[in-house]
Scaffold this motif. Structure first.
Motif, PDB file in Angstrom:
ATOM      1  N   GLY A 150       0.868  -1.096  -0.136  1.00 15.34           N
ATOM      2  CA  GLY A 150       0.074  -0.084  -0.205  1.00 15.34           C
ATOM      3  C   GLY A 150       0.836   1.178  -0.039  1.00 15.34           C
ATOM      4  O   GLY A 150       1.982   1.271   0.090  1.00 15.34           O
ATOM      5  N   ALA A 151       0.026   2.425  -0.278  1.00  8.89           N
ATOM      6  CA  ALA A 151       1.101   3.490  -0.419  1.00  8.89           C
ATOM      7  C   ALA A 151       0.460   4.574   0.527  1.00  8.89           C
ATOM      8  O   ALA A 151      -0.750   4.606   1.012  1.00  8.89           O
ATOM      9  CB  ALA A 151       1.028   4.111  -1.887  1.00  8.89           C
ATOM     10  N   PHE A 152       1.214   5.889   0.871  1.00  4.68           N
ATOM     11  CA  PHE A 152       0.650   6.882   1.317  1.00  4.68           C
ATOM     12  C   PHE A 152       1.135   8.211   0.562  1.00  4.68           C
ATOM     13  O   PHE A 152       2.209   8.194   0.006  1.00  4.68           O
ATOM     14  CB  PHE A 152       1.201   7.203   2.844  1.00  4.68           C
ATOM     15  CG  PHE A 152       2.520   7.348   2.907  1.00  4.68           C
ATOM     16  CD1 PHE A 152       2.958   8.467   3.015  1.00  4.68           C
ATOM     17  CD2 PHE A 152       3.152   6.162   3.419  1.00  4.68           C
ATOM     18  CE1 PHE A 152       4.301   8.991   3.094  1.00  4.68           C
ATOM     19  CE2 PHE A 152       4.613   6.388   3.613  1.00  4.68           C
ATOM     20  CZ  PHE A 152       5.221   7.636   3.490  1.00  4.68           C
ATOM     21  N   ASN A 153       0.124   9.169   0.299  1.00  7.75           N
ATOM     22  CA  ASN A 153       0.581  10.383  -0.320  1.00  7.75           C
ATOM     23  C   ASN A 153      -0.100  11.488   0.708  1.00  7.75           C
ATOM     24  O   ASN A 153      -1.045  11.364   1.125  1.00  7.75           O
ATOM     25  CB  ASN A 153      -0.200  10.612  -1.678  1.00  7.75           C
ATOM     26  CG  ASN A 153       0.252   9.499  -2.480  1.00  7.75           C
ATOM     27  OD1 ASN A 153       1.288   9.559  -3.012  1.00  7.75           O
ATOM     28  ND2 ASN A 153      -0.399   8.572  -2.849  1.00  7.75           N
ATOM     29  N   MET A 154       0.535  12.579   0.826  1.00  9.02           N
ATOM     30  CA  MET A 154       0.254  13.963   1.495  1.00  9.02           C
ATOM     31  C   MET A 154       0.851  14.952   0.914  1.00  9.02           C
ATOM     32  O   MET A 154       1.951  14.774   0.427  1.00  9.02           O
ATOM     33  CB  MET A 154       0.468  13.560   3.028  1.00  9.02           C
ATOM     34  CG  MET A 154       1.835  13.489   3.355  1.00  9.02           C
ATOM     35  SD  MET A 154       2.253  13.054   5.278  1.00  9.02           S
ATOM     36  CE  MET A 154       1.817  11.308   5.249  1.00  9.02           C
ATOM     37  N   VAL A 155       0.362  16.126   1.526  1.00  4.97           N
ATOM     38  CA  VAL A 155       1.297  17.278   1.077  1.00  4.97           C
ATOM     39  C   VAL A 155       1.549  18.150   2.540  1.00  4.97           C
ATOM     40  O   VAL A 155       0.694  18.144   3.408  1.00  4.97           O
ATOM     41  CB  VAL A 155       0.362  18.396   0.242  1.00  4.97           C
ATOM     42  CG1 VAL A 155       1.049  19.684  -0.198  1.00  4.97           C
ATOM     43  CG2 VAL A 155       0.042  17.535  -0.971  1.00  4.97           C
ATOM     44  N   MET A 156       2.911  18.760   2.772  1.00  5.09           N
ATOM     45  CA  MET A 156       3.386  19.333   3.653  1.00  5.09           C
ATOM     46  C   MET A 156       3.153  20.932   3.371  1.00  5.09           C
ATOM     47  O   MET A 156       3.846  21.059   2.400  1.00  5.09           O
ATOM     48  CB  MET A 156       4.501  19.009   4.238  1.00  5.09           C
ATOM     49  CG  MET A 156       4.429  17.347   4.843  1.00  5.09           C
ATOM     50  SD  MET A 156       5.938  16.935   5.437  1.00  5.09           S
ATOM     51  CE  MET A 156       5.808  15.389   5.722  1.00  5.09           C
ATOM     52  N   MET A 157       2.787  21.656   3.973  1.00 10.26           N
ATOM     53  CA  MET A 157       2.599  23.063   3.704  1.00 10.26           C
ATOM     54  C   MET A 157       3.345  23.956   4.740  1.00 10.26           C
ATOM     55  O   MET A 157       3.029  23.766   5.840  1.00 10.26           O
ATOM     56  CB  MET A 157       1.273  23.653   3.915  1.00 10.26           C
ATOM     57  CG  MET A 157       0.212  22.635   2.684  1.00 10.26           C
ATOM     58  SD  MET A 157       0.455  23.008   0.860  1.00 10.26           S
ATOM     59  CE  MET A 157       0.378  24.889   0.905  1.00 10.26           C
TER      60      MET A 157
END
Length: 146
Positions: free
Chosen positions: A61-68
């Motif tokens: 499985g994978a994870f994706n996110m955006v850090m701002m």
């Protein structure tokens, strides 16, 4: 290391840990719950918009996110290579070839030791700034679990 990894300095291991006042199962659950990730994954001052988090916590499985940070955004992606509930999660950051294992050790008194071991880490991503970032993230984790 992957063929598309950027040319960075020498690679080595990096490790950091903390003690959390929460049972191991609860700490593990936080690291595998997409709704929890925005509250503690990044250091203080970094925002992870909840809608940016995609997380499939299983091997492959994978994870994706955006850090701002202010108006700048930094995507973070990874692929889970192994997960054993409630003992550890392990993922690989594509492009960088960093392998990260986050283990959860039951302290037998309702507390958990969280140990992060990253292997194949470029020189630029180790040292005092990396330690400060993880410590800040751990502080947020403690606050989230309190």
């Amino acid at each position: 290391m992957t063929d598309d990894a950027p040319q960075l300095g020498p690679r080595a291991d990096f490790s950091v840990s903390c003690i959390v006042d929460a049972p191991r199962e609860r700490v593990f659950a936080a690291y595998t719950d997409p709704a929890a990730i925005p509250y503690f994954w990044a250091p203080e001052g970094v925002i992870i918009p909840p809608e940016s988090v995609e997380l499939v916590p299983e091997p492959g499985g994978a994870f994706n996110m955006v850090m701002m940070v202010n108006d700048d955004s930094y995507p973070m992606t990874g692929t889970f290579s192994d997960i054993v509930e409630p003992e550890f999660v392990q993922f690989v950051e594509p492009g960088l070839g960093i392998v990260c294992t986050i283990s959860f050790h039951d302290m037998a008194d309702g507390r958990t030791e969280v140990v992060v071991l990253q292997t194949n880490v470029p020189e630029e991503y180790r040292g005092e700034m990396a330690e400060m970032g993880w410590e800040s993230s751990f502080n947020r984790l403690k606050g989230y679990l309190a």
